[in-house]
Design a protein around this motif. Structure first.
Motif, PDB file in Angstrom:
ATOM      1  N   ARG A 148      -1.368   0.411 -11.238  1.00  0.00           N
ATOM      2  CA  ARG A 148      -2.127   1.192 -10.222  1.00  0.00           C
ATOM      3  C   ARG A 148      -2.090   2.600 -11.178  1.00  0.00           C
ATOM      4  NH1 ARG A 148      -3.194   2.692  -4.968  1.00  0.00           N
ATOM      5  NH2 ARG A 148      -2.799   4.697  -4.310  1.00  0.00           N
ATOM      6  N   ASP A 149      -3.296   3.192 -11.004  1.00  0.00           N
ATOM      7  CA  ASP A 149      -3.443   4.671 -11.406  1.00  0.00           C
ATOM      8  C   ASP A 149      -2.682   5.727 -10.830  1.00  0.00           C
ATOM      9  OD1 ASP A 149      -4.085   6.789 -12.889  1.00  0.00           O
ATOM     10  OD2 ASP A 149      -6.312   6.332 -12.773  1.00  0.00           O
ATOM     11  N   GLU A 150      -1.730   6.121 -11.112  1.00  0.00           N
ATOM     12  CA  GLU A 150      -0.952   6.916 -10.521  1.00  0.00           C
ATOM     13  C   GLU A 150      -1.443   8.368 -10.362  1.00  0.00           C
ATOM     14  OE1 GLU A 150       1.094   6.178  -8.219  1.00  0.00           O
ATOM     15  OE2 GLU A 150       1.619   4.160  -9.077  1.00  0.00           O
ATOM     16  N   SER A 151      -2.406   8.708 -11.197  1.00  0.00           N
ATOM     17  CA  SER A 151      -2.999   9.907 -11.531  1.00  0.00           C
ATOM     18  C   SER A 151      -4.229  10.138 -10.440  1.00  0.00           C
ATOM     19  CB  SER A 151      -3.685  10.280 -12.610  1.00  0.00           C
ATOM     20  OG  SER A 151      -5.014   9.319 -12.942  1.00  0.00           O
ATOM     21  N   LYS A 152      -4.508   9.066  -9.683  1.00  0.00           N
ATOM     22  CA  LYS A 152      -5.506   9.242  -8.689  1.00  0.00           C
ATOM     23  C   LYS A 152      -4.500   9.101  -7.445  1.00  0.00           C
ATOM     24  CE  LYS A 152      -9.140   6.969 -11.019  1.00  0.00           C
ATOM     25  NZ  LYS A 152     -10.064   5.951 -11.165  1.00  0.00           N
ATOM     26  N   ASP A 153      -3.445   9.398  -7.147  1.00  0.00           N
ATOM     27  CA  ASP A 153      -2.682   9.280  -6.032  1.00  0.00           C
ATOM     28  C   ASP A 153      -2.435  10.400  -5.474  1.00  0.00           C
ATOM     29  OD1 ASP A 153      -0.817   8.244  -4.100  1.00  0.00           O
ATOM     30  OD2 ASP A 153       1.070   8.342  -5.242  1.00  0.00           O
ATOM     31  N   THR A 154      -3.400  10.726  -4.632  1.00  0.00           N
ATOM     32  CA  THR A 154      -3.533  12.004  -3.821  1.00  0.00           C
ATOM     33  C   THR A 154      -2.787  12.090  -2.506  1.00  0.00           C
ATOM     34  OG1 THR A 154      -5.460  11.600  -2.813  1.00  0.00           O
ATOM     35  CG2 THR A 154      -5.894  12.457  -4.983  1.00  0.00           C
ATOM     36  N   LEU A 155      -2.752  13.339  -2.106  1.00  0.00           N
ATOM     37  CA  LEU A 155      -1.871  13.486  -0.805  1.00  0.00           C
ATOM     38  C   LEU A 155      -2.876  12.661   0.253  1.00  0.00           C
ATOM     39  CD1 LEU A 155       0.136  14.796   0.955  1.00  0.00           C
ATOM     40  CD2 LEU A 155      -1.266  16.849   1.358  1.00  0.00           C
ATOM     41  N   LYS A 156      -4.203  12.683   0.307  1.00  0.00           N
ATOM     42  CA  LYS A 156      -4.870  11.945   1.365  1.00  0.00           C
ATOM     43  C   LYS A 156      -4.618  10.451   1.071  1.00  0.00           C
ATOM     44  CE  LYS A 156      -9.543  11.137   2.844  1.00  0.00           C
ATOM     45  NZ  LYS A 156     -10.832  11.614   2.412  1.00  0.00           N
ATOM     46  N   ASP A 157      -4.680  10.048  -0.207  1.00  0.00           N
ATOM     47  CA  ASP A 157      -4.276   8.751  -0.618  1.00  0.00           C
ATOM     48  C   ASP A 157      -2.832   8.232   0.120  1.00  0.00           C
ATOM     49  OD1 ASP A 157      -4.907   6.018  -1.605  1.00  0.00           O
ATOM     50  OD2 ASP A 157      -3.440   6.284  -3.227  1.00  0.00           O
ATOM     51  N   ARG A 158      -1.835   9.015  -0.160  1.00  0.00           N
ATOM     52  CA  ARG A 158      -0.657   8.883   0.363  1.00  0.00           C
ATOM     53  C   ARG A 158      -0.504   8.667   2.011  1.00  0.00           C
ATOM     54  NH1 ARG A 158       2.784  13.295  -3.198  1.00  0.00           N
ATOM     55  NH2 ARG A 158       1.948  12.359  -5.344  1.00  0.00           N
ATOM     56  N   LEU A 159      -1.382   9.412   2.629  1.00  0.00           N
ATOM     57  CA  LEU A 159      -1.169   9.511   4.059  1.00  0.00           C
ATOM     58  C   LEU A 159      -2.042   8.202   4.674  1.00  0.00           C
ATOM     59  CD1 LEU A 159      -1.972  13.266   4.772  1.00  0.00           C
ATOM     60  CD2 LEU A 159       0.039  11.995   4.914  1.00  0.00           C
ATOM     61  N   PHE A 160      -2.948   7.966   3.878  1.00  0.00           N
ATOM     62  CA  PHE A 160      -3.863   6.819   4.450  1.00  0.00           C
ATOM     63  C   PHE A 160      -3.791   5.219   3.718  1.00  0.00           C
ATOM     64  CE2 PHE A 160      -5.739  10.893   5.738  1.00  0.00           C
ATOM     65  CZ  PHE A 160      -5.974  10.628   7.199  1.00  0.00           C
ATOM     66  N   ARG A 161      -2.894   5.444   2.684  1.00  0.00           N
ATOM     67  CA  ARG A 161      -2.829   4.169   2.135  1.00  0.00           C
ATOM     68  C   ARG A 161      -2.247   2.977   2.808  1.00  0.00           C
ATOM     69  NH1 ARG A 161       0.694   3.881  -3.536  1.00  0.00           N
ATOM     70  NH2 ARG A 161       0.626   1.757  -3.958  1.00  0.00           N
ATOM     71  N   ASP A 162      -2.817   1.988   3.019  1.00  0.00           N
ATOM     72  CA  ASP A 162      -1.894   0.631   3.616  1.00  0.00           C
ATOM     73  C   ASP A 162      -1.059  -0.097   2.516  1.00  0.00           C
ATOM     74  OD1 ASP A 162      -1.245  -1.528   5.092  1.00  0.00           O
ATOM     75  OD2 ASP A 162      -3.200  -1.539   6.217  1.00  0.00           O
ATOM     76  N   LEU A 163      -0.060   0.142   2.390  1.00  0.00           N
ATOM     77  CA  LEU A 163       0.712  -0.472   1.405  1.00  0.00           C
ATOM     78  C   LEU A 163       0.953  -1.778   1.870  1.00  0.00           C
ATOM     79  CD1 LEU A 163       2.572  -0.223  -1.145  1.00  0.00           C
ATOM     80  CD2 LEU A 163       4.344   0.325   0.116  1.00  0.00           C
ATOM     81  N   ASP A 164       0.986  -2.065   3.249  1.00  0.00           N
ATOM     82  CA  ASP A 164       1.271  -3.774   3.416  1.00  0.00           C
ATOM     83  C   ASP A 164       0.205  -4.344   2.913  1.00  0.00           C
ATOM     84  OD1 ASP A 164       3.765  -3.087   4.558  1.00  0.00           O
ATOM     85  OD2 ASP A 164       3.232  -2.886   6.367  1.00  0.00           O
ATOM     86  N   ALA A 165      -1.054  -3.974   3.213  1.00  0.00           N
ATOM     87  CA  ALA A 165      -2.206  -4.668   3.016  1.00  0.00           C
ATOM     88  C   ALA A 165      -2.342  -4.999   1.430  1.00  0.00           C
ATOM     89  CB  ALA A 165      -3.409  -4.023   3.477  1.00  0.00           C
TER      90      ALA A 165
END
Length: 317
Positions: A148-165
């Motif tokens: 995974r490209d962690e440089s694109k790990d924005t705050l919005k991505d963290r809030l709405f990221r579905d890790l289980d999926a």
């Protein structure tokens, strides 16, 4: 005394009854033949229906037979099994130095294909699964699954990221072409170093260059996930631990430096050149020993003895 007219009438009536009797017999005979015909037709249709349902019945019997073979530990053709095991740790060893300033930070990743860690992990996983249960080792090609490209790990991505999926989709791709009831993934675990912002991951050696001198630590951090083979949801997960009496959070509060198996070594154990680590038998055997002990203690818990959910506080990747 009967007259001629009476005699003629009686004769006519007698003939009529005789004709009626014959006609009745013919009708009865026809009715009987018709009943036999209907019965034979019904029997033929019944036999035809029986022949048509024989296929599914055989398939069901074969399915039960296949289930019986799986329960006895004999893998069924087509990648079927009770447990599919995939090892995604990689053959890497990290030589890392941290200090009071960022200028002291150094990190080199060294290939260690000769250490046999993947084979060891599969062997310990197979040993933890009850005898007679079918196990399939699933090959893993990391080139198909870029990190995974962690440089694109924005705050919005963290809030709405579905890790289980994401985890379900990832394992679905890894296990494509197989059909197992459960899947076990062994991967690298990642942990902070004490209260610092630095982390360690997987297998490696750490040199803490502090004011009072150097401290050297060897670590072996693995993480275990068990997936349901139907919907690829995560059933259970935990870091592979040696000390099972306290959760990782409690261990950190008690002053543990790393969340997972590690041991302190003499200062001279740290390799002068990072690439020398791959040929160091002491480092290899130390990692293998910690990895074996942690898997042997944690896997049985995840496989059903009791839940190890309270020990799953480590980060993983």
């Amino acid at each position: 005394m009967l007259t001629g007219r009476d005699k003629a009438y009686r004769w006519s009536a007698s003939c009529g009854w005789a004709a009626f009797d014959v006609l009745a017999r013919v009708v009865v005979a026809a009715a009987v033949l018709w009943c036999f015909s209907i019965s034979a037709s019904a029997q033929t249709k019944s036999e035809t229906r029986g022949t048509q349902t024989a296929g599914p019945a055989v398939k069901q019997a074969n399915s039960k037979s296949a289930a019986g073979r799986e329960a006895k530990g004999k893998p069924v053709a087509g990648g079927s099994c009770d447990f599919g095991v995939v090892v995604t740790t990689g053959d890497e060893f990290t030589v890392q130095t941290t200090g009071l300033t960022i200028y002291q930070y150094k990190k080199v990743v060294v290939p260690i294909p000769g250490w046999g860690l993947k084979d060891l992990i599969f062997a310990r996983t197979r040993a933890a699964i009850p005898a007679g249960v079918s196990v399939l080792r699933i090959p893993y090609n990391p080139a198909k699954f870029p990190p995974r490209d962690e440089s694109k790990d924005t705050l919005k991505d963290r809030l709405f990221r579905d890790l289980d999926a994401e985890l379900s989709g990832y394992m679905r791709e890894v296990a494509k072409g197989t059909n197992c009831r459960h899947y076990i993934q062994i991967l690298n675990s990642i942990s902070p170093i004490g209260t610092s912002n630095y982390t360690v991951r997987g297998f490696g050696i750490l040199n803490q260059d502090v004011v009072l001198g150097r401290r050297i630590f060897l670590y072996a951090l693995a993480f275990i996930r068990i997936f349901d083979g139907r919907d690829f949801s995560v059933v259970r997960q935990s870091s592979a631990l040696i000390n099972l009496h306290h959760s990782l959070v409690v261990q950190r509060l008690l002053g543990r430096l790393v969340g997972g198996p590690y041991r302190e070594l003499p200062a001279e154990s740290f390799p002068t050149r990072p690439e020398d680590a791959a040929e160091n038998p002491a480092l290899r055997d130390g990692v293998r020993a910690m990895l074996t002990e942690s898997l042997d203690k944690t896997l049985p818990l995840l496989l059903g003895v009791r839940s190890a959910a309270r020990q799953s506080g480590a980060k993983e990747r």
